[in-house]
Structure formats: structure tokens, C-alpha cells
Motif scaffolding. Structure first.
Motif, PDB file in Angstrom:
ATOM      1  N   ILE A 186       0.225   1.815  20.932  1.00 51.12           N
ATOM      2  CA  ILE A 186       0.432   2.045  19.506  1.00 51.12           C
ATOM      3  C   ILE A 186      -0.027   0.800  18.717  1.00 51.12           C
ATOM      4  N   ARG A 187       0.105  -0.404  19.456  1.00 52.59           N
ATOM      5  CA  ARG A 187      -0.290  -1.563  18.624  1.00 52.59           C
ATOM      6  C   ARG A 187      -2.061  -1.356  18.542  1.00 52.59           C
ATOM      7  N   TYR A 188      -2.572  -0.906  19.633  1.00 52.64           N
ATOM      8  CA  TYR A 188      -4.171  -0.887  19.452  1.00 52.64           C
ATOM      9  C   TYR A 188      -4.595  -0.120  18.279  1.00 52.64           C
ATOM     10  N   PHE A 189      -3.918   0.976  18.116  1.00 55.39           N
ATOM     11  CA  PHE A 189      -4.350   1.797  16.891  1.00 55.39           C
ATOM     12  C   PHE A 189      -3.888   1.109  15.678  1.00 55.39           C
ATOM     13  N   LYS A 190      -2.874   0.269  15.531  1.00 61.34           N
ATOM     14  CA  LYS A 190      -2.519  -0.490  14.565  1.00 61.34           C
ATOM     15  C   LYS A 190      -3.691  -1.580  14.220  1.00 61.34           C
ATOM     16  N   TYR A 191      -4.178  -2.217  15.099  1.00 63.41           N
ATOM     17  CA  TYR A 191      -5.199  -3.262  15.054  1.00 63.41           C
ATOM     18  C   TYR A 191      -6.653  -2.899  15.467  1.00 63.41           C
ATOM     19  N   GLU A 192      -6.860  -1.419  15.589  1.00 64.33           N
ATOM     20  CA  GLU A 192      -8.071  -1.188  16.294  1.00 64.33           C
ATOM     21  C   GLU A 192      -9.298  -1.675  15.457  1.00 64.33           C
ATOM     22  N   GLN A 193      -9.233  -1.783  14.108  1.00 65.09           N
ATOM     23  CA  GLN A 193     -10.375  -2.479  13.474  1.00 65.09           C
ATOM     24  C   GLN A 193     -10.780  -3.838  13.655  1.00 65.09           C
ATOM     25  N   THR A 194      -9.968  -4.420  14.249  1.00 62.67           N
ATOM     26  CA  THR A 194     -10.354  -5.927  14.512  1.00 62.67           C
ATOM     27  C   THR A 194     -10.637  -6.149  16.118  1.00 62.67           C
ATOM     28  N   ILE A 195     -10.525  -5.245  16.708  1.00 64.20           N
ATOM     29  CA  ILE A 195     -10.890  -5.160  18.020  1.00 64.20           C
ATOM     30  C   ILE A 195     -12.351  -5.049  18.292  1.00 64.20           C
ATOM     31  N   LYS A 196     -13.227  -5.946  19.160  1.00 64.84           N
ATOM     32  CA  LYS A 196     -14.566  -5.660  19.305  1.00 64.84           C
ATOM     33  C   LYS A 196     -14.771  -4.541  20.393  1.00 64.84           C
ATOM     34  N   GLU A 197     -15.925  -3.858  19.933  1.00 69.03           N
ATOM     35  CA  GLU A 197     -16.187  -2.887  20.704  1.00 69.03           C
ATOM     36  C   GLU A 197     -16.232  -3.240  22.277  1.00 69.03           C
ATOM     37  N   GLY A 198     -15.874  -2.506  23.087  1.00 62.07           N
ATOM     38  CA  GLY A 198     -16.195  -2.837  24.716  1.00 62.07           C
ATOM     39  C   GLY A 198     -15.202  -3.832  25.116  1.00 62.07           C
ATOM     40  N   ALA A 199     -14.319  -4.233  24.363  1.00 60.20           N
ATOM     41  CA  ALA A 199     -13.366  -5.094  24.654  1.00 60.20           C
ATOM     42  C   ALA A 199     -11.872  -4.647  24.469  1.00 60.20           C
ATOM     43  N   GLU A 200     -11.825  -3.123  24.480  1.00 54.86           N
ATOM     44  CA  GLU A 200     -10.594  -2.673  24.383  1.00 54.86           C
ATOM     45  C   GLU A 200      -9.515  -2.964  25.446  1.00 54.86           C
ATOM     46  N   LEU A 201     -10.159  -2.737  26.937  1.00 54.95           N
ATOM     47  CA  LEU A 201      -9.226  -2.979  27.875  1.00 54.95           C
ATOM     48  C   LEU A 201      -8.864  -4.415  27.997  1.00 54.95           C
ATOM     49  N   ALA A 202      -9.533  -5.443  27.795  1.00 47.70           N
ATOM     50  CA  ALA A 202      -8.931  -6.743  27.833  1.00 47.70           C
ATOM     51  C   ALA A 202      -7.838  -6.704  26.700  1.00 47.70           C
ATOM     52  N   TRP A 203      -8.260  -6.354  25.352  1.00 48.35           N
ATOM     53  CA  TRP A 203      -7.227  -6.464  24.435  1.00 48.35           C
ATOM     54  C   TRP A 203      -5.815  -6.007  24.832  1.00 48.35           C
ATOM     55  N   LEU A 204      -6.076  -4.573  25.399  1.00 51.17           N
ATOM     56  CA  LEU A 204      -4.941  -3.873  26.001  1.00 51.17           C
ATOM     57  C   LEU A 204      -4.130  -4.634  26.849  1.00 51.17           C
ATOM     58  N   ARG A 205      -4.751  -5.169  27.670  1.00 51.10           N
ATOM     59  CA  ARG A 205      -3.979  -6.081  29.042  1.00 51.10           C
ATOM     60  C   ARG A 205      -3.471  -7.155  28.369  1.00 51.10           C
ATOM     61  N   ARG A 206      -4.156  -8.050  27.349  1.00 47.36           N
ATOM     62  CA  ARG A 206      -3.603  -9.126  26.691  1.00 47.36           C
ATOM     63  C   ARG A 206      -2.336  -8.842  25.972  1.00 47.36           C
ATOM     64  N   THR A 207      -2.527  -7.720  25.162  1.00 43.81           N
ATOM     65  CA  THR A 207      -1.097  -7.496  24.426  1.00 43.81           C
ATOM     66  C   THR A 207      -0.007  -6.944  25.406  1.00 43.81           C
ATOM     67  N   ALA A 208      -0.229  -6.185  26.457  1.00 43.00           N
ATOM     68  CA  ALA A 208       0.720  -5.813  27.295  1.00 43.00           C
ATOM     69  C   ALA A 208       1.499  -7.233  28.013  1.00 43.00           C
ATOM     70  N   ARG A 209       0.450  -8.215  28.352  1.00 42.09           N
ATOM     71  CA  ARG A 209       1.097  -9.520  28.893  1.00 42.09           C
ATOM     72  C   ARG A 209       1.905  -9.945  27.883  1.00 42.09           C
ATOM     73  N   ASN A 210       1.383 -10.247  26.652  1.00 42.16           N
ATOM     74  CA  ASN A 210       2.408 -10.685  25.846  1.00 42.16           C
ATOM     75  C   ASN A 210       3.539 -10.120  25.333  1.00 42.16           C
ATOM     76  N   LEU A 211       3.712  -8.660  25.410  1.00 37.37           N
ATOM     77  CA  LEU A 211       4.843  -7.987  25.348  1.00 37.37           C
ATOM     78  C   LEU A 211       5.850  -8.476  26.412  1.00 37.37           C
ATOM     79  N   ALA A 212       5.301  -8.628  27.602  1.00 36.94           N
ATOM     80  CA  ALA A 212       6.240  -8.782  28.737  1.00 36.94           C
ATOM     81  C   ALA A 212       6.708 -10.281  28.645  1.00 36.94           C
ATOM     82  N   TYR A 213       5.634 -11.105  28.070  1.00 34.07           N
ATOM     83  CA  TYR A 213       6.303 -12.745  28.167  1.00 34.07           C
ATOM     84  C   TYR A 213       7.305 -12.818  27.089  1.00 34.07           C
TER      85      TYR A 213
END
Length: 168
Positions: A37-64
């Protein structure tokens, strides 16, 4: 990319990573959905090709954030379920018992490491990410990833009493 396509492509990867960190299936499912859900909220700010890294970083931040709210940082036992089935199936009950005891010892040793060491071990040795992918997830440079991994492996070796298979 639609939400269904993104979810189909990356939900297992993100779920597994969160499960390693949280050891709670329900929470990992919830945070996987929140990450998408957060990916789609910030989709315009995410570099193309960096989606999975962004998803992992966001998931990590949620867990922390979850652990910070609980004022509890703990490590979650993991099993690399992507290992070839032949390697992971013990042939005798004795081998199975030894494998379980070794896994417990490994989990306990990793749980005693500092959080940065746990992170780099999960991403590099369990998730099998490249150095660059690990840099992208953690926001570190290549030197820091390599040095932290080296120190993490030495600390893990020390926790295990000097017995460390380099294929951790």
C-alpha cells in the motif's frame, strides 16, 4: 504496474523477509500488505528498477518501528527454505535431530548479535542478495556492507565457540 501485479511479483519475497525479522506470520502478512500500500502511495518518488529494494527497506522500517513501539528488539529464527530439497532432508532420525540442534544453536547465536549484524547476515547469507542489493536495502555503501558482514561472521563464529561453516 497494478497493485495486483506488484503483489503477485513481490509479496512472497517481502513476506519471507518480514517473517525472518518478526517471527510472527500474521504480523508479517499485515506488514506485507502495508508495504504494498505504501508503495502505491509513494510510487512517483521511487526510481524505476529500484522497486524491490524500496519494498524491502519499507518492510524493514515497519518491522523496526513495531519493535521500537514495543521497546523490544529481538531476532527471529530463520530457515532458508530455498535450499535444494535434497540438502535439507535428513536421511535418518539421528541426522534430523542433529540438524535441529545445529539450527537452534545458530538461531541463539544470531539472536545475540547486534542488529546491524543480523540485518546484513539475513540479507547477504539468507536472502542471498548481492552486495549492491544489500546496499540499496540498508542505505549503506559497499564498503560498509562488506566490513559489517565480515565482522558479523566473526562475531557469529565467536558466539558459536569458533565453529562456523563459511556457508552460513
Amino acid at each position: 504496474m497494478s497493485i495486483e501485479e506488484l503483489f503477485y511479483l513481490h509479496n512472497q519475497t517481502i513476506f519471507k523477509y518480514l517473517y525472518y525479522l518478526l517471527n510472527d506470520e500474521k504480523l508479517a502478512e499485515d506488514f506485507t500488505q502495508e508495504t504494498i500500500i505504501r508503495y502505491f502511495k509513494y510510487e512517483q518518488t521511487i526510481k524505476e528498477g529500484a522497486e524491490l529494494a524500496w519494498l524491502r527497506r519499507t518492510a524493514r522500517n515497519l518491522a523496526y518501528d513495531h519493535y521500537r513501539r514495543k521497546k523490544l528488539i529481538q531476532f527471529v529464527p530463520f530457515l532458508n527454505q530455498d535450499v535444494e530439497v535434497e540438502q535439507s532432508i535428513p536421511h535418518t532420525p539421528h541426522q534430523w535431530l542433529i540438524q535441529q540442534e545445529e539450527a537452534k544453536a545458530l538461531y541463539l547465536a544470531i539472536s545475540k548479535l547486534k542488529l546491524a549484524y543480523r540485518d546484513v547476515l539475513i540479507l547477504r547469507k539468507i536472502e542471498c542478495l548481492s552486495i549492491q542489493e544489500t546496499c540499496d536495502v540498508l542505505g549503506w555503501n559497499e564498503g560498509k556492507v562488506k566490513n559489517t558482514l565480515k565482522r558479523a561472521l566473526l562475531a557469529l563464529k565467536k558466539q558459536l565457540g569458533g565453529e562456523l561453516d563459511e556457508e552460513v
